[in-house]
Design an enzyme around this catalytic site. Structure first.
Site, short mmCIF file in Angstrom:
data_model
loop_
_atom_site.label_atom_id
_atom_site.label_comp_id
_atom_site.label_asym_id
_atom_site.label_seq_id
_atom_site.Cartn_x
_atom_site.Cartn_y
_atom_site.Cartn_z
N LEU A 1 -25.78 -72.43 -21.57
CA LEU A 1 -24.56 -72.24 -22.35
C LEU A 1 -23.35 -71.99 -21.45
O LEU A 1 -22.22 -72.21 -21.84
CB LEU A 1 -24.73 -71.06 -23.31
CG LEU A 1 -25.88 -71.17 -24.32
CD1 LEU A 1 -26.08 -69.84 -25.03
CD2 LEU A 1 -25.60 -72.26 -25.33
N HIS B 1 -39.37 -71.56 -14.51
CA HIS B 1 -38.92 -72.69 -13.67
C HIS B 1 -39.82 -72.65 -12.45
O HIS B 1 -39.78 -71.68 -11.68
CB HIS B 1 -37.46 -72.47 -13.30
CG HIS B 1 -36.93 -73.41 -12.26
ND1 HIS B 1 -35.82 -74.18 -12.46
CD2 HIS B 1 -37.35 -73.70 -10.99
CE1 HIS B 1 -35.58 -74.92 -11.37
NE2 HIS B 1 -36.49 -74.63 -10.46
N ASP C 1 -32.79 -79.20 -21.00
CA ASP C 1 -32.21 -78.59 -19.79
C ASP C 1 -30.75 -79.01 -19.65
O ASP C 1 -30.28 -79.39 -18.58
CB ASP C 1 -33.02 -78.96 -18.54
CG ASP C 1 -32.62 -78.11 -17.33
OD1 ASP C 1 -31.81 -77.17 -17.49
OD2 ASP C 1 -33.12 -78.38 -16.23
N PHE D 1 -26.72 -79.03 -9.14
CA PHE D 1 -27.87 -79.63 -9.82
C PHE D 1 -27.62 -79.64 -11.33
O PHE D 1 -27.10 -78.68 -11.88
CB PHE D 1 -29.13 -78.80 -9.57
CG PHE D 1 -29.72 -78.94 -8.19
CD1 PHE D 1 -30.49 -80.04 -7.87
CD2 PHE D 1 -29.52 -77.96 -7.23
CE1 PHE D 1 -31.07 -80.16 -6.60
CE2 PHE D 1 -30.09 -78.07 -5.96
CZ PHE D 1 -30.86 -79.18 -5.65
#
Lengths: 312, 456
Positions: free
Chosen positions: B91, B206, B332, B350
């Site tokens: 977000l 992750h 993602d 990224f």
């Protein structure tokens, strides 16, 4: 014949015909270097900028001399380290310089693909003078010119590239250029310095230097970066020199007229012994002269060729 | 107030329903399938039929654009599904409002067909305590879709000190995550998982052994070798997947592996599931739509973490989606500003945006080629994430909150980042011609996207 491209980013995308054109042009331009007055007016009024984000002595000097011999105006910008966390972004630097009328950028950068980014950002020509671990096309071409001058062919030649293949842009440009021209390219280095799936490129892979050098026509010795040792790629300079250093003794398995090349700067006594560096097989200073000729040829073909349709 | 979605293909995997019928929504809740309209409508709306060659297919009101409190939407030829859930969204608020805000992420979600999004805790400050959890949930209350949040596993995402997990759960966090900052110490992760198991929340991980990925840019392999880019070896992911599986077995914690990208990770998860270890996982549309060849032009928008892999990995991911090893599809969604991406590839951030391309990529690359059925695909974006997170969503059951997504599975779309509702423009799919689109999104009975929002 004209070079139908705006930029020189790598030899991977170049055709054998294009490389042949560049080499032929370099041979004709080399004559200028032997004149008493080394100056031709071909690029008068053209503006060349060398933009270097990494240290370099020979490549930068070579490009600047090439441009000056051709009567172009040169500007050189050095950016210490990367500009990522300080000062102007790469994009803004390029746009600023282009707005000052630069016709051609010569770019060296530590990040692979930076000249590609530059080529998309500016309308001016871009020549890659070495980008990260990707390519160093003018080094590849000058190595090819040196081989051609001595062997008069590429087809079937056994060319061995020795050293840190993983981190070497010189290795990649040599692999693409020479394999496209028909040479049999071999790479040899410690297994820790051979990049993943290198065997999928047009090369034969060796970790045994003796086997790699067997019957070799050309040995291109890469500089070993001593800081690689700290990152655990090899245990010591001593062991590297023992396993991969090019000595007179090591050259016995090669062809009797073997050519020894090195892109410089050399670590004498580590990857190459002084006897070999100064010996009868070495053509290391010829490479430097040919570098000038190749760069003059590229500047001519991109800026002065008169009919380069890809020109901006 | 009522809304009748008439004559659509109603697909509700939570109850095994796939039939043509009418879905009635009254006062924000599902009344049921094939209930008659409670009275005369004040408006009737028909979606424009998708025509080949016309890129867009948008529902347009046939009558007035005034408030419609008794409305029939003609869903003939369209799919009526439970509102989609994206359990992996960045977000960016608080801290990175130049990249995205909760409000804009919610608008992007609505445009993409998502009615519920789960935020990751790598904000600034990190979502690592009650105050930040409450901030995100409070701001989210005014957003167009349901905004949920995870809480960080460790304070400041530094991997050293456990965050106040119990307090964050009490404040409304539905999961704990180490996304973007994988906990490197196995001992620390063991404690986090042991502790989180008390609250019966999943830990979303992750998986990346950072000792193998220093400065890494793209998947290790021939493409990285040619491009001269620092490789991100696949083993760095699978090592951590295996470690976390073993820790889940040890602690009994519910483990959810995020963005699975390699064939070996899938094999490890399959093994763990066979063994009865509580593990679930997700992948993203990018991992079954692209390979590391997308980096061949040094496109910074294709630089993501974990990186795009190989053709063989894409095949393994598709097989795992088909056989159920991969439970969920999550995007993602990682918006970045232009200046984060218009730089040298090695320095580029990224991530790619995902909310507004997910449905077309799923339909184009999974449903159309027959990898999974439309019902199975919808399950992975509705009931599956709802069950993983133990939230009441992802169903069209009678009485459920009326979160509904209307999908045109035949719409032809061309990806145009400039048209995104997200502030992020970082997509490697620019110009891709895809099939399938969410044409309307309904949250608690209110149409929040699909050309009907104005006048609501």
């Amino acid at each position: 014949m004209q070079l139908q491209r705006k930029d020189i980013l790598g030899l991977q995308e170049m055709t054998p015909e294009e490389m042949r054109l560049i080499l032929d042009t370099a041979i004709s331009h080399k004559e200028i270097l032997s004149r008493p007055v080394k100056k031709v007016p071909i690029l008068r009024g053209k503006s060349v900028c060398t933009l270097f984000y990494e240290n370099s002595t020979r490549t930068r000097t070579s490009f600047e001399l090439a441009a000056k011999i051709m009567s172009a105006d040169t500007t050189s910008i050095s950016v210490a380290g990367s500009a990522i966390n300080k000062g102007e972004s790469f994009k803004d630097t390029l746009l600023t310089l282009e707005a000052m009328g630069i016709d051609l950028f010569v770019i060296r950068h530590g990040a692979s693909g930076s000249p590609h980014f530059a080529a998309r950002t500016v309308k001016a020509h871009v020549i890659n003078a070495g980008d990260g671990m990707h390519e160093h096309p003018t080094q590849g071409l000058l190595d090819m010119l040196t081989i051609l001058e001595n062997k008069e062919r590429f087809d079937g030649l056994k060319v061995v590239i020795v050293g840190d293949i993983m981190h070497s842009r010189v290795a990649r440009s040599n692999i693409w250029g020479l394999s496209k021209m028909g040479a049999d390219v071999r790479v040899c280095g410690p297994s820790t310095l051979l990049p993943a799936e290198i065997e999928k490129l047009p090369v034969t892979v060796f970790t045994d230097l003796g086997a790699a050098l067997d019957g070799a026509d050309v040995v291109n010795v890469l500089r070993i970066q001593l800081e690689r040792m700290d990152r655990g790629f090899f245990p010591s300079v001593r062991e590297y020199a023992r396993l991969f250093g090019i000595s007179k003794d090591r050259l016995r398995g090669c062809k009797p007229d073997v050519l020894v090349m090195h892109p410089g700067p050399m670590n004498r006594g580590i990857e190459i012994s002084p006897e070999v560096a100064d010996g009868e097989f070495a053509v290391i200073t010829d490479q430097v002269t040919n570098g000038l000729a190749v760069r003059m040829a590229l500047l001519y073909l991109l800026l002065g060729g008169g009919g380069n349709v890809a020109a901006a | 107030m009522w809304l009748l979605l008439s004559n659509g293909r109603i697909i509700d995997p939570s109850r095994g329903i796939d039939k043509v019928g009418d879905l009635l929504i009254e006062d924000g809740r599902i009344s049921g399938i094939d209930c008659p309209a409670p009275g005369e409508p004040d408006s009737e709306i028909r979606p424009s039929v998708s025509v080949p060659g016309e890129p867009d297919s948008e529902i347009r009101p046939s009558g007035s654009a005034e408030i419609r409190s008794r409305c029939i939407i003609d869903c003939t030829g369209l799919v009526v599904a439970p509102g989609l859930i994206d359990m992996h969204v960045h977000l960016r608020e608080p801290g990175f409002e130049n990249k995205e805000t909760i409000a804009t992420a919610a608008k992007a979600a609505a445009a993409g067909g998502f009615t519920t999004i789960l935020g990751m805790p790598n904000t600034k400050p990190a979502i690592d305590n009650r105050a930040v959890v409450e901030y995100v949930l409070n701001v989210g209350k005014c957003a167009d879709v349901n905004v949920l949040t995870s809480g960080a596993a460790t304070k400041g995402n530094d991997g050293a000190e456990m965050a106040e997990i119990g307090d964050m759960i009490d404040a409304g966090a539905v999961a704990i995550s180490d996304d973007a900052f994988p906990v490197q110490s196995a001992d620390m992760m063991r404690r986090v998982m042991e502790y989180a198991s008390m609250f019966d929340v999943p830990i979303l991980t992750h998986c990346e052994d950072k000792s193998m990925t220093l400065d890494s840019v793209m998947n290790e392999g021939v493409n990285a070798t040619i491009l001269g880019l620092k490789p991100w070896p696949r083993q760095a992911e699978t090592l951590m997947v295996l470690r976390n599986i073993l820790l889940a077995e040890l602690t009994g914690c519910k483990l959810h592996i995020q963005h699975v990208s390699t064939a070996e990770s899938i094999a490890a998860i399959r093994w763990a599931k066979d063994k009865g270890i509580k593990v679930t996982c997700e992948t993203g549309p990018q991992y079954f739509s692209l390979t590391d060849a997308a980096l061949n032009t040094y496109d910074t928008n294709a630089k993501i973490n974990p990186p795009l892999r190989t053709e063989a990995d894409v095949d393994a991911i598709k097989a795992a989606l088909a056989d159920g090893t991969i439970d969920a599809i999550a995007t993602d969604h990682a918006p970045h500003s232009l200046e984060d991406k218009q730089v040298e590839l090695a320095y580029a951030a990224f991530g790619m945006v995902g909310l507004e391309t997910a449905v077309p990529l799923v339909i184009t690359n999974l449903v159309k080629p027959g990898v999974v059925t439309l019902s199975e695909a919808i399950a992975k974006m509705t009931v599956a994430p709802a069950r993983i997170l133990s939230i009441e969503a992802g169903t069209l059951a009678d009485g459920a909150v009326a979160d509904v997504t209307i999908i045109d599975p035949e719409a032809k779309v061309t990806v145009r980042a400039a048209e995104f509702k997200s502030m992020g423009r970082n997509t490697p799919f620019e110009g891709f011609e895809l099939t399938g689109k969410a044409v309307a999104t309904v949250v608690a009975g209110k149409v929040v996207s699909g050309g009907l929002e104005a006048g609501d």
